[in-house]
Design an enzyme around this catalytic site. Sequence first.
Site, PDB file in Angstrom:
ATOM      1  CG  ASP A 174      -2.149   0.625   1.021  1.00  0.00           C
ATOM      2  OD1 ASP A 174      -2.258   1.623   0.482  1.00  0.00           O
ATOM      3  OD2 ASP A 174      -3.328  -0.352   1.293  1.00  0.00           O
ATOM      4  CG  HIS A 228      -5.862   4.046   0.633  1.00  0.00           C
ATOM      5  ND1 HIS A 228      -4.889   2.343   0.263  1.00  0.00           N
ATOM      6  CD2 HIS A 228      -7.026   3.931   0.556  1.00  0.00           C
ATOM      7  CE1 HIS A 228      -5.842   1.449  -0.300  1.00  0.00           C
ATOM      8  NE2 HIS A 228      -6.961   2.575  -0.169  1.00  0.00           N
ATOM      9  CB  SER A 265      -9.106   0.089  -1.035  1.00  0.00           C
ATOM     10  OG  SER A 265      -8.525   0.367  -1.877  1.00  0.00           O
TER      11      SER A 265
END
Length: 781
Positions: A153, A226, A572
């Site tokens: 990520d 994220h 996600s």
Amino acid sequence: MRGARALPRLLLLALAISSLSIVSTASGKHEQVYIVYLGEHAGGKAEEAILEDHHALLLSVKGSEEEARASLLYSYKHTLNGFAAILSQEEATELAERSEVVSAFRSEGKWVPHTTRSWRFMGFEEGLKGPDGSDWLPSLDKSSGDVIVGVLDSGIWPESRSFSDEGLGPVPARWKGVCQGGESFSSSSCNRKIIGARYYLKAYEAYYKGLNTTYAFRSPRDHDGHGTHTASTVAGRTVPGVSALGGFAAGTASGGAPLARLAVYKVCWPIPPGPNPNIENTCFEADLLAAMDDAVGDGVDVLSVSIGSWGNPRFADDGIAVGALHAARRGVVVSCSGGNSGPKPATVSNLAPWMLTVGASSIDRAFDSPIKLGNGVMIMGQTVTPQVLPGNKPYPLVYAADAVVPGTAANVSNQCLPNSLSPNKVRGKIVVCLRGTGLRVEKGLEVKRAGGAAILLGNPPAYGSEVPVDAHVLPGTAVSAADAKTILNYINSSSNPTATLDPSRTVVDVRPSPVMAQFSSRGPNVLEPNILKPDITAPGLNILAAWSKASSPTKLDGDHRVVQYNIMSGTSMSCPHVSAAAVLLKAAHPDWSPAAIRSAIMTTATTNNAKGGPLMNGDGTVAGPMDYGSGHIRPKHALDPGLVYDASYEDYLLFACASAAGTHLDHSFPCPPRPPPPYQLNHPSVAVHGLNGTVTVRRTVTNVGGPGRARYAVAVVEPAGVSVKVSPRRLRFSRAGEKKAFTIRMEAAGGRVARGKFVAGSYAWSDGVHVVRSPIVVLVA
């Protein structure tokens, strides 16, 4: 494709095309980063010998040894055989024609696609939460502390309380990874929770000519947020007393496997130039593949990859698919997000059968925000925006399409795009904008720029009642498509429309739930329609998890708020839920293959909501396998599935030989002249594309339900117009580990069949304790 924050595909394509070529000043050739995939490593060569082999191949197309060595970015040496190098198209083509090369493909910029309540909700749904509120998750068993999950990520914010190592034992002795230092990150940033961290940006920098460190740390530290969010969802520690900005979603945060160890692989970076590059990240395949190769070599057990592509290349030209194949051969489970391009069909990405592909659904929590129109009608919006309008009084209400500056395109006049609103028409008013083009939070920024008092964000019809929530930069809320229509009808019927926005509050036990998110990408599988994708769905709408302090809750440049936990939506967010379930299964069954773990997760899923009705889509229609695959995940059930469908590396190679999306994935495994059709792969779901007459599908199950005798009977739900016969109808096992084969004979039933349409059914084996269910999807030719 990150939730509803996804950039339009055409914009991403334009960004890619705008800087497609890397020019070699020495040769004048247009050069780019290519991945040269050679299949599996032959024998037990040392890393130095592998590297020399790669240099030798490069030397065959380069002018000198110096040029060959300078062009090499990565040598993949742990799991798969291959390398990434800067090549001209002619050089890549020449290499692709060599007998030892499986494929040579350009390293594309793949972008990130695409917690408190979600894990508790799944416990409630399975009836596993104790009356005293005790945790139901088996992850509290110390054995999960020996499981290592790798997260690919945007990095991690290591100081978050979700990554404390308090009470954890020593790092597993088999761990071979490193804690790579860099900007604002050192070896001390790792601990017994974050046991490894690396970052990869050679392909990114070759493409973009460097990294703007205003928007990213040159280290594993997460500037974006994220990566921190996904890492804490899969394996964050249990942290009481957390909430999003404004106190929303307050409770105890926990990942699904809070004792598991984390290994972080930063592969995603800001997209330049752009006014705010960090709104969306890009992840290049050469960097991704290097990370996957290292992760398996380091010793991870599970890989969580909340990353997808804006294209669907064949498996041999797909970096994630290639990396996942070789990871699976070494016993590593790979879980991937399915993408956020729904509800349009045939949009799901990460399509290989050897990975778990995850869709997104809701949980039972809402953030109610009452809206009172001037005509007395009450509407319930959804928001996590802490700001409120002063005075608790009515404010003038205006539709964005009636307040745009001259020259604004008619088809986006209601979208509140940057610099589209006229300050003279919106100052001091609540502005009604519609979702569609552009980011939701940027619409609020535009209303604020023009002097509006608040934003009221309405769904278009395709998104129905699904409302992702945002922490807007001004007071605001969002409403369903039906409520947006009611508001617009009121505006059009009133000479002086007004509205009052009341403060929002968190509400739990919302029913029905779960509901399939409209943004979740749908099947069918465009590469290989004889494999159903997505495989599973899990919570992905409005999920609270840890966040980077370098990133605001909206990630907008004009937003300077700092949060420790943030709410996001997207596949996600659902992917790490499934990754955590795989961690729990790995802890409970360390000898199970990735295929067995995937099977356990898929065959124990449910197609019902918490009220017992069928899973629905956000637009109110009944959902099906093209929406959710096998159904909604039930981790506790998956620990004891009864039977599993297993598959080997060789099975996948044979599948690829027959698949239109496949090829020779490994030169050491020659394809037979007539490989079995792709639907014969021993997969937990059944999909047959183009049924013409009769098809017989073969499957084999392995008994994992216990050491004693077991008897299973089958129950079939036939797809409309298709006859399904399972033979034998009963399976008898005398011991654990025993395998039994059976056939599924499908036949189009004459005039009743719906030709050219996908129809769905199922079959399920049961011994009275376990129910092992598989969806059937058929397209009749």
